[in-house]
Motif scaffolding. Structure first.
Motif, PDB file in Angstrom:
ATOM      1  N   LYS A 119      34.949 -26.260  -7.108  1.00 39.41           N
ATOM      2  CA  LYS A 119      34.581 -24.897  -6.711  1.00 39.41           C
ATOM      3  C   LYS A 119      34.497 -24.789  -5.188  1.00 39.41           C
ATOM      4  CE  LYS A 119      30.983 -21.512  -7.391  1.00 39.41           C
ATOM      5  NZ  LYS A 119      29.524 -21.446  -7.462  1.00 39.41           N
ATOM      6  N   LYS A 154      37.558 -19.147 -12.400  1.00 36.00           N
ATOM      7  CA  LYS A 154      36.450 -20.074 -12.645  1.00 36.00           C
ATOM      8  C   LYS A 154      36.609 -20.767 -14.007  1.00 36.00           C
ATOM      9  CE  LYS A 154      31.447 -20.006 -13.048  1.00 36.00           C
ATOM     10  NZ  LYS A 154      30.240 -19.196 -13.043  1.00 36.00           N
ATOM     11  N   ASN A 184      34.176 -23.545 -14.851  1.00 36.69           N
ATOM     12  CA  ASN A 184      32.742 -23.720 -15.115  1.00 36.69           C
ATOM     13  C   ASN A 184      32.010 -23.721 -13.770  1.00 36.69           C
ATOM     14  OD1 ASN A 184      33.050 -26.334 -13.996  1.00 36.69           O
ATOM     15  ND2 ASN A 184      33.640 -27.130 -16.016  1.00 36.69           N
ATOM     16  N   GLU A 185      30.788 -24.206 -13.736  1.00 36.90           N
ATOM     17  CA  GLU A 185      30.017 -24.168 -12.483  1.00 36.90           C
ATOM     18  C   GLU A 185      30.617 -25.055 -11.396  1.00 36.90           C
ATOM     19  OE1 GLU A 185      27.631 -22.028 -11.647  1.00 36.90           O
ATOM     20  OE2 GLU A 185      28.159 -21.202 -13.609  1.00 36.90           O
ATOM     21  N   ASP A 186      31.372 -26.062 -11.797  1.00 32.41           N
ATOM     22  CA  ASP A 186      31.864 -27.037 -10.811  1.00 32.41           C
ATOM     23  C   ASP A 186      33.343 -26.892 -10.467  1.00 32.41           C
ATOM     24  OD1 ASP A 186      29.364 -28.323 -10.694  1.00 32.41           O
ATOM     25  OD2 ASP A 186      29.807 -29.312 -12.608  1.00 32.41           O
ATOM     26  N   SER A 193      37.353 -24.794 -10.747  1.00 31.77           N
ATOM     27  CA  SER A 193      38.146 -23.563 -10.908  1.00 31.77           C
ATOM     28  C   SER A 193      39.624 -23.940 -10.993  1.00 31.77           C
ATOM     29  CB  SER A 193      37.975 -22.659  -9.682  1.00 31.77           C
ATOM     30  OG  SER A 193      36.638 -22.314  -9.484  1.00 31.77           O
TER      31      SER A 193
END
Lengths: 128, 175
Positions: free
Chosen positions: B98, B158, B160-162, B164
């Protein structure tokens, strides 16, 4: 010092052909250059030129006949030109010839940038 | 319509691939791109150069990768080459951190905001200051725009949170 001879192969066109000859004082790189781990390939060539400048100290011609080189290879070629420039500044006699296809105007611009970045004079010669 | 946006025009797919970007594959694909016909030779020369640069970016930097003999890292991603009436378009897509997506976005925006002279300046500056060795010259995006003379189309999706997906498209005019 030993010569370096690397022949090209149709199965690995991303490696250039290399002929570095101590007795003749000629270094030639031709073909295409877009291998993986570019620096690993160019490091022995860079070291050869450093050794030549340090120990042999005779005139040296660099002839580049690359029809394509990726941007990682341009970084290594620039390193070589900077070493040659240092050799020249210390009194060494150096000539750099760059052979190019006149149907590829982007290469001329690339060579002009090499000249500006390294300070080394490069003779542009059209392919026969 | 924005002349740089070609995603809505009619096209034919010349090449599409999803998997590890081995140099052997990149080389075979590249050779075919250069030689698949005799038309638009100047455009195909540029296309070949852009194809190699952007494919090697996927191979070197994708966060989804294969390890060969526990030593060599080969990035996994997608590529798509399409032909339009007046242009080719080449797209790569790969997984990035990300934080790297933000850096890449800034880099693309900087490249897109620069004219040819500024790009040439940036290229020289970055090549001189690049760490070299393992990381190459880090000027592939600049080179792609300098060759194509078209702006980069890029997109971050995206995962997930970590992580892309980072997609990049370059248009290469035939004329």
């Amino acid at each position: 010092m030993e010569n370096i001879t690397l022949t090209s192969s149709p199965t690995t066109p991303y490696f250039p052909e290399v002929n570095f000859n101590v007795d003749k004082g000629i270094c030639e790189i031709s073909g295409e250059s877009y291998m993986e781990e570019t620096y690993k390939f160019y490091l022995p060539l860079i070291n050869w030129i450093k050794d030549y400048a340090k120990h042999i100290k005779r005139p040296l011609d660099l002839n580049i006949k690359l029809i394509y080189l990726n941007t990682s290879s341009t970084k290594c070629v620039l390193d070589i030109l900077e070493i040659l420039k240092d050799f020249e500044d210390e009194g060494g006699k150096v000539k750099v010839n760059w052979y190019y296809d006149k149907a590829d105007p982007d290469m001329v611009e690339e060579v002009e940038d090499f000249e500006a970045e390294s300070g080394m004079k490069i003779e542009l010669i059209e392919f026969e | 319509m924005d002349t740089n946006t070609i995603s809505t025009m009619t096209s034919k797919t010349i090449l599409s691939y999803n998997g590890p970007f081995y140099i052997e594959l990149i080389s075979v694909f590249g050779t075919n791109i250069r030689n698949f016909n005799d038309a638009y030779s100047n455009a195909r020369k540029k296309l070949f150069k852009i194809f190699i640069e952007l494919s090697q970016n996927v191979s070197n930097y994708s966060e989804n990768f294969h390890m060969i003999n526990n030593v060599q890292r080969i990035g996994v991603g997608e590529l798509s080459l399409k032909e339009f009436d007046t242009a080719y378009s080449f797209t790569t897509k790969n997984q990035v951190k990300k934080t790297d997506a933000e850096i890449l976005t800034e880099r693309c925006e900087l490249v897109n905001a620069s004219d040819q002279m500024k790009l040439r300046e940036l290229k020289r500056e970055q090549r001189l200051n690049s760490p070299g060795e393992k990381f190459g010259a880090r000027i592939g995006l600049i080179q792609a725009v300098m060759l194509s003379k078209n702006k980069l189309e890029f997109k971050v999706d995206k995962i997930n949170e970590d992580f892309s997906y980072f997609s990049l498209t370059v248009k290469i005019d035939k004329f």
